[in-house]
Design a protein around this motif. Structure first.
Motif, PDB file in Angstrom:
ATOM      1  N   PHE A 175       0.831  -1.206   0.000  1.00 43.61           N
ATOM      2  CA  PHE A 175       0.000   0.000   0.000  1.00 43.61           C
ATOM      3  C   PHE A 175       0.867   1.258   0.000  1.00 43.61           C
ATOM      4  O   PHE A 175       0.534   2.257  -0.639  1.00 43.61           O
ATOM      5  CB  PHE A 175      -0.922   0.010   1.214  1.00 43.61           C
ATOM      6  N   ALA A 176       1.977   1.219   0.727  1.00 45.92           N
ATOM      7  CA  ALA A 176       2.869   2.380   0.766  1.00 45.92           C
ATOM      8  C   ALA A 176       3.434   2.675  -0.620  1.00 45.92           C
ATOM      9  O   ALA A 176       3.590   3.845  -1.010  1.00 45.92           O
ATOM     10  CB  ALA A 176       3.997   2.147   1.758  1.00 45.92           C
ATOM     11  N   LEU A 177       3.754   1.636  -1.392  1.00 52.48           N
ATOM     12  CA  LEU A 177       4.224   1.845  -2.760  1.00 52.48           C
ATOM     13  C   LEU A 177       3.132   2.473  -3.618  1.00 52.48           C
ATOM     14  O   LEU A 177       3.388   3.400  -4.407  1.00 52.48           O
ATOM     15  CB  LEU A 177       4.657   0.521  -3.382  1.00 52.48           C
ATOM     16  N   LEU A 178       1.906   1.970  -3.464  1.00 49.61           N
ATOM     17  CA  LEU A 178       0.807   2.487  -4.281  1.00 49.61           C
ATOM     18  C   LEU A 178       0.459   3.920  -3.924  1.00 49.61           C
ATOM     19  O   LEU A 178       0.060   4.708  -4.795  1.00 49.61           O
ATOM     20  CB  LEU A 178      -0.429   1.587  -4.114  1.00 49.61           C
ATOM     21  N   ASP A 179       0.619   4.276  -2.658  1.00 46.78           N
ATOM     22  CA  ASP A 179       0.307   5.642  -2.240  1.00 46.78           C
ATOM     23  C   ASP A 179       1.166   6.666  -2.961  1.00 46.78           C
ATOM     24  O   ASP A 179       0.789   7.840  -3.063  1.00 46.78           O
ATOM     25  CB  ASP A 179       0.494   5.787  -0.727  1.00 46.78           C
ATOM     26  N   GLY A 180       2.318   6.239  -3.454  1.00 49.22           N
ATOM     27  CA  GLY A 180       3.173   7.151  -4.198  1.00 49.22           C
ATOM     28  C   GLY A 180       2.570   7.566  -5.530  1.00 49.22           C
ATOM     29  O   GLY A 180       3.008   8.545  -6.140  1.00 49.22           O
ATOM     30  N   PHE A 181       1.538   6.809  -5.962  1.00 46.02           N
ATOM     31  CA  PHE A 181       0.874   7.117  -7.231  1.00 46.02           C
ATOM     32  C   PHE A 181      -0.523   7.698  -7.004  1.00 46.02           C
ATOM     33  O   PHE A 181      -0.907   8.664  -7.646  1.00 46.02           O
ATOM     34  CB  PHE A 181       0.785   5.859  -8.099  1.00 46.02           C
ATOM     35  N   ALA A 182      -1.266   7.086  -6.092  1.00 43.62           N
ATOM     36  CA  ALA A 182      -2.595   7.599  -5.729  1.00 43.62           C
ATOM     37  C   ALA A 182      -3.069   6.820  -4.509  1.00 43.62           C
ATOM     38  O   ALA A 182      -2.990   5.587  -4.486  1.00 43.62           O
ATOM     39  CB  ALA A 182      -3.592   7.433  -6.875  1.00 43.62           C
ATOM     40  N   THR A 183      -3.577   7.537  -3.527  1.00 45.67           N
ATOM     41  CA  THR A 183      -3.991   6.867  -2.284  1.00 45.67           C
ATOM     42  C   THR A 183      -5.243   6.024  -2.467  1.00 45.67           C
ATOM     43  O   THR A 183      -5.592   5.229  -1.589  1.00 45.67           O
ATOM     44  CB  THR A 183      -4.242   7.903  -1.180  1.00 45.67           C
ATOM     45  N   THR A 184      -5.916   6.175  -3.607  1.00 47.55           N
ATOM     46  CA  THR A 184      -7.137   5.394  -3.843  1.00 47.55           C
ATOM     47  C   THR A 184      -6.849   4.008  -4.421  1.00 47.55           C
ATOM     48  O   THR A 184      -7.736   3.152  -4.431  1.00 47.55           O
ATOM     49  CB  THR A 184      -8.063   6.139  -4.810  1.00 47.55           C
ATOM     50  N   LEU A 185      -5.639   3.787  -4.906  1.00 45.79           N
ATOM     51  CA  LEU A 185      -5.337   2.502  -5.563  1.00 45.79           C
ATOM     52  C   LEU A 185      -5.476   1.323  -4.604  1.00 45.79           C
ATOM     53  O   LEU A 185      -5.886   0.236  -4.994  1.00 45.79           O
ATOM     54  CB  LEU A 185      -3.927   2.529  -6.159  1.00 45.79           C
ATOM     55  N   LYS A 186      -5.142   1.525  -3.343  1.00 47.26           N
ATOM     56  CA  LYS A 186      -5.166   0.413  -2.388  1.00 47.26           C
ATOM     57  C   LYS A 186      -6.575  -0.038  -2.037  1.00 47.26           C
ATOM     58  O   LYS A 186      -6.745  -1.064  -1.366  1.00 47.26           O
ATOM     59  CB  LYS A 186      -4.415   0.803  -1.114  1.00 47.26           C
ATOM     60  N   THR A 187      -7.585   0.705  -2.487  1.00 48.34           N
ATOM     61  CA  THR A 187      -8.961   0.286  -2.219  1.00 48.34           C
ATOM     62  C   THR A 187      -9.538  -0.551  -3.359  1.00 48.34           C
ATOM     63  O   THR A 187     -10.695  -0.978  -3.283  1.00 48.34           O
ATOM     64  CB  THR A 187      -9.865   1.511  -1.999  1.00 48.34           C
ATOM     65  N   ASP A 188      -8.773  -0.781  -4.379  1.00 49.72           N
ATOM     66  CA  ASP A 188      -9.236  -1.582  -5.516  1.00 49.72           C
ATOM     67  C   ASP A 188      -9.724  -2.945  -5.039  1.00 49.72           C
ATOM     68  O   ASP A 188      -9.002  -3.674  -4.339  1.00 49.72           O
ATOM     69  CB  ASP A 188      -8.106  -1.755  -6.525  1.00 49.72           C
ATOM     70  N   ALA A 189     -10.946  -3.308  -5.414  1.00 55.73           N
ATOM     71  CA  ALA A 189     -11.564  -4.536  -4.910  1.00 55.73           C
ATOM     72  C   ALA A 189     -10.785  -5.777  -5.324  1.00 55.73           C
ATOM     73  O   ALA A 189     -10.635  -6.724  -4.537  1.00 55.73           O
ATOM     74  CB  ALA A 189     -13.008  -4.624  -5.399  1.00 55.73           C
ATOM     75  N   THR A 190     -10.285  -5.799  -6.542  1.00 62.11           N
ATOM     76  CA  THR A 190      -9.527  -6.966  -7.007  1.00 62.11           C
ATOM     77  C   THR A 190      -8.232  -7.120  -6.222  1.00 62.11           C
ATOM     78  O   THR A 190      -7.863  -8.232  -5.821  1.00 62.11           O
ATOM     79  CB  THR A 190      -9.218  -6.842  -8.505  1.00 62.11           C
ATOM     80  N   LEU A 191      -7.549  -6.014  -5.986  1.00 64.66           N
ATOM     81  CA  LEU A 191      -6.311  -6.075  -5.211  1.00 64.66           C
ATOM     82  C   LEU A 191      -6.592  -6.543  -3.784  1.00 64.66           C
ATOM     83  O   LEU A 191      -5.872  -7.406  -3.256  1.00 64.66           O
ATOM     84  CB  LEU A 191      -5.639  -4.702  -5.185  1.00 64.66           C
ATOM     85  N   VAL A 192      -7.603  -5.989  -3.165  1.00 65.38           N
ATOM     86  CA  VAL A 192      -7.939  -6.384  -1.797  1.00 65.38           C
ATOM     87  C   VAL A 192      -8.262  -7.875  -1.745  1.00 65.38           C
ATOM     88  O   VAL A 192      -7.844  -8.587  -0.819  1.00 65.38           O
ATOM     89  CB  VAL A 192      -9.115  -5.542  -1.267  1.00 65.38           C
ATOM     90  N   ALA A 193      -8.978  -8.374  -2.758  1.00 63.14           N
ATOM     91  CA  ALA A 193      -9.299  -9.804  -2.802  1.00 63.14           C
ATOM     92  C   ALA A 193      -8.030 -10.641  -2.960  1.00 63.14           C
ATOM     93  O   ALA A 193      -7.905 -11.716  -2.350  1.00 63.14           O
ATOM     94  CB  ALA A 193     -10.272 -10.083  -3.947  1.00 63.14           C
ATOM     95  N   GLN A 194      -7.088 -10.172  -3.780  1.00 62.16           N
ATOM     96  CA  GLN A 194      -5.818 -10.884  -3.946  1.00 62.16           C
ATOM     97  C   GLN A 194      -5.058 -10.938  -2.622  1.00 62.16           C
ATOM     98  O   GLN A 194      -4.514 -11.973  -2.243  1.00 62.16           O
ATOM     99  CB  GLN A 194      -4.956 -10.189  -5.006  1.00 62.16           C
ATOM    100  N   LEU A 195      -5.020  -9.824  -1.916  1.00 61.15           N
ATOM    101  CA  LEU A 195      -4.310  -9.789  -0.634  1.00 61.15           C
ATOM    102  C   LEU A 195      -4.994 -10.676   0.396  1.00 61.15           C
ATOM    103  O   LEU A 195      -4.340 -11.374   1.170  1.00 61.15           O
ATOM    104  CB  LEU A 195      -4.229  -8.345  -0.129  1.00 61.15           C
ATOM    105  N   ASP A 196      -6.311 -10.629   0.408  1.00 67.73           N
ATOM    106  CA  ASP A 196      -7.049 -11.481   1.347  1.00 67.73           C
ATOM    107  C   ASP A 196      -6.853 -12.960   1.027  1.00 67.73           C
ATOM    108  O   ASP A 196      -7.003 -13.814   1.907  1.00 67.73           O
ATOM    109  CB  ASP A 196      -8.546 -11.150   1.299  1.00 67.73           C
ATOM    110  N   GLY A 197      -6.520 -13.255  -0.231  1.00 65.89           N
ATOM    111  CA  GLY A 197      -6.351 -14.649  -0.642  1.00 65.89           C
ATOM    112  C   GLY A 197      -4.971 -15.221  -0.383  1.00 65.89           C
ATOM    113  O   GLY A 197      -4.732 -16.409  -0.659  1.00 65.89           O
ATOM    114  N   ILE A 198      -4.046 -14.420   0.140  1.00 66.19           N
ATOM    115  CA  ILE A 198      -2.720 -14.959   0.473  1.00 66.19           C
ATOM    116  C   ILE A 198      -2.879 -15.982   1.590  1.00 66.19           C
ATOM    117  O   ILE A 198      -3.509 -15.686   2.610  1.00 66.19           O
ATOM    118  CB  ILE A 198      -1.770 -13.833   0.921  1.00 66.19           C
TER     119      ILE A 198
END
Length: 682
Positions: A175-198
């Motif tokens: 999330f810290a890396l993504l915040d360098g581009f836009a703080t909204t990127l970390k709320t992406d549903a697909t990304l959150v699902a990928q992280l939850d699936g680890i």
């Protein structure tokens, strides 16, 4: 067609990198000598040196030196390293301390993963001798202030394990890396699902305690990390405004195509953030060359580059090996400013260094003691510190582990137990955050506070509350008297054995070990001719003088007896209802008075669990145990004797002035301020 995951894997292969589809993340950047290609699913703990010699630092004086072990113990340590260390860690900090020869033999014969081990009876005895507590942790010494302390050799520090980011740390770092581009990127549903699936990295390490596995890397985990990084790369490649304004790239990323020079600037900035240290132009250009491909579109090149950097070991692992040796020939390195900032941030907040810490690392001020102290105070006010406290205390005291919550509906008044375990655990999560962080409480406060955040009506019913309150009755003082700690066995009757074992192992750090194979799994049934309390039945079954059970049960049963004022569902009582099956046959007065020498080493008598909690709150042994938990949480491996000097600094802070205890937060801060925290022992 846009770049795909399989295409990135192909490029990895062409560039000489390791495909993380098949293997754990082992691609090193400027750390090639540290990483080797590992077989699929290997636990990276096995790649560490099994020895733990502690390494001399620039303070070579010897205080309370550890005696040389006898020959059979030395042999046992070698055998343990050869046969056991890859799964259970170095012998000095083994997860299987105090296991005797019978228990080791039983494990070899019954656990499939150990089936290939071939040891003679004498070799097993030697391993058991090496696992005795006294062989790896010298007994405490008494300070001039008449307090127990860890026996230590000044200048020795524990070896630093190479550990990956835990799942929660990885999420924060990505999330810290993504915040360098836009703080909204970390709320992406697909990304959150990928992280939850680890796959979860939380598993049982010792009895009834779930801990984050920072040394575990398997193919399913690495695949899930790759998928998360790839999705993050897709988001970055589409972040038009974020790319245009990305720092230190002179807005070159706004162009329709990317030049090689622009790509190098991008890699240097992204790599510095991902690896948590500044990259030189030479370093950045070297890694950029691995992924530069002029035939790729801008989006595909950015996707490839981001995914690649976010799956390198320097991002996925905590690596602190850039500093200088503390002395000629020493294996101990002083952390660089950025390494120290990173270590502080991950320990105290579970995330990389924020802008404030980075700036202090950039100008070197973070190496100043006063600045470190100020930053610890600041970090402990951030949201991440609350999660750190929750995990620290969950991993210390195991209150999030339940046998089961299955009761007869009539027995519990038809309370719905769905999700009740989480409610109970969350109460103690909030308890520790409030008492430790918000109130800067002492260890005695942790053991005796009556604070609660319980709002769930089911928990209120268990506690006998008629209205919402932040203060519980006296009998609920401290965390040991809460529902999460008391519901260790479902059914009609309590289990003094389980309750007592939990206290002696997790509050006093005494490793009791496994019961013999012949030990019964339950108490004899109640018969009408012999209706007695659960306490009396437990004593008759396990404490008969001369029996094989008495030696161990005599140590911890008494802790369980002190909780007999609470039924198996955690409700307060003065009378115990005796059940024959599901039939209530009689009520008998409970007896919660106990005498034990395990709290202080001398005989202590208490009338109930509230008094027992107060005695534990003042106990040197209990505070030493907590400091061991704290050090294990920071280092990700159990503390051994080579960590004793560092732990003493936290311990002395908790002791205070022998009249008023210091705070638990102060003990955490002392750990960070210690010389050992600022070093890496290779």
């Amino acid at each position: 067609m846009g770049i795909t995951k399989s295409f990135i894997r192909t490029l990895f292969s062409k560039s000489g990198a390791v495909s993380i589809l098949l293997l754990p993340m082992v691609l090193a950047f400027q750390n090639c000598g540290r990483f080797e290609t590992l077989p699929e699913g290997i636990n990276t703990a096995a790649s560490n040196d099994g020895s733990n010699n502690g390494g001399s630092t620039d303070l070579p004086s010897t205080t309370n030196p550890t005696p040389t072990p006898p020959p059979e113990v030395l042999e046992g340590k070698v055998l343990y390293t050869q046969n056991c260390a890859s799964c259970h860690g170095p012998v000095e900090s083994s997860a299987k301390k105090s296991r005797d020869a019978t228990q080791i033999t039983l494990a070899i014969n019954s656990i499939p993963q150990m089936g290939a081990i071939r040891l003679s009876a004498s070799q097993v005895e030697a391993i058991a001798a090496a696992l005795t507590v006294d062989m790896n942790n010298p007994p405490p010494v008494v300070s001039p202030a008449n307090r127990q302390e860890f026996a230590c050799t000044t200048g020795v520090m524990q070896k630093t394990p190479l550990v990956k980011l835990t799942n929660r740390e990885y999420r924060g770092a990505l999330f810290a890396l993504l915040d360098g581009f836009a703080t909204t990127l970390k709320t992406d549903a697909t990304l959150v699902a990928q992280l939850d699936g680890i796959p979860t990295d939380i598993a049982t390490v010792d009895r009834d305690t779930l801990k984050e596995q920072a040394m575990l890397m398997t193919a399913p985990i690495s695949n899930a990390l790759f998928n998360s990084a790839f999705r993050a790369g897709e988001l970055v490649s589409a972040a038009t405004t974020g790319l245009q304004n990305y720092p230190n790239t002179s807005q070159c990323l706004a162009a329709a195509t990317i030049t090689q020079a622009c790509h190098q600037l991008f890699v240097r900035e992204l790599g510095s953030r991902a690896f948590r240290r500044p990259l030189s132009t030479t370093e950045a250009n070297a890694v950029a060359a691995r992924f530069w491909d002029s035939t790729l579109s801008k989006a595909d090149l950015l996707k490839l580059t981001f995914t690649s950097i976010a799956t390198m070991p320097d991002f996925l692992y905590k690596i602190y090996d850039k500093g200088t040796a503390v002395a000629a020939g020493s294996t101990v390195l002083n952390l660089t400013a950025h390494e120290l900032a990173t270590k502080m941030a991950f320990f105290l907040t579970g995330a990389p260094a924020d802008a404030t810490l980075k700036a202090l690392a950039d100008n070197g001020q973070i190496l100043n003691d006063a600045i470190i102290s100020q930053q610890v105070d600041r970090l402990l006010t951030l949201a991440g510190s609350r999660d750190m406290i929750r995990r620290l205390f969950r991993e210390s005291y195991g209150y999030d582990v339940f046998d089961r919550l299955q009761y007869d509906a009539a027995f519990i008044g038809n309370i719905n137990t769905t999700g009740l375990g989480d409610v109970m655990s969350n109460e103690l999560d909030n308890y520790f955050v409030e008492v430790v962080l918000n109130r800067s409480g002492s260890f005695l406060d942790v053991m005796t506070s009556k604070y609660t955040s319980a709002t769930d009506t089911r928990l209120g019913t268990i506690y006998g509350l008629s209205a919402a309150t932040n203060t519980l009755p006296d009998e609920r003082s401290g965390f040991l008297n809460r529902a999460a700690m008391l519901t260790k066995r479902s059914g009609y009757t309590t289990s003094p054995i389980k309750r007592g074992l939990h206290v002696i192992e997790h509050v006093l750090c005494q490793d009791i070990g496994l019961p013999p194979p012949s030990a019964p799994s339950s108490l004899p049934p109640v018969v009408t001719e012999d209706i007695i309390t659960t306490r009396m039945r437990t004593a008759r079954a396990t404490e008969v003088a001369g029996s094989s059970c008495a030696q161990c049960h005599g140590k911890f049963n008494s802790f369980g007896y002190a909780f007999e004022n609470f039924d198996s569902f955690g409700r307060f009582r003065t009378m115990e209802t005796i059940y024959n099956g599901s039939q209530a046959v009689k009520q008998l007065a409970v007896d919660t008075s106990v005498t034990t020498s395990e709290i202080t080493g001398s005989s202590v008598s208490v009338s109930n669990s509230r008094q027992m909690a107060s005695e534990l709150g003042n106990s040197d042994r209990a505070m030493m145990c907590f400091v061991k938990h704290l050090k294990r949480f920071e280092a990700r491996i159990p503390a051994d004797a080579s960590a004793n000097c560092q732990m003493n600094q936290s311990l002395k802070t908790m002791y205070g002035d022998n009249v008023t205890q210091g705070s638990v937060v102060g003990a955490i801060k002392s750990l960070v301020l210690s010389p050992e925290f600022r070093r890496w022992n290779n």
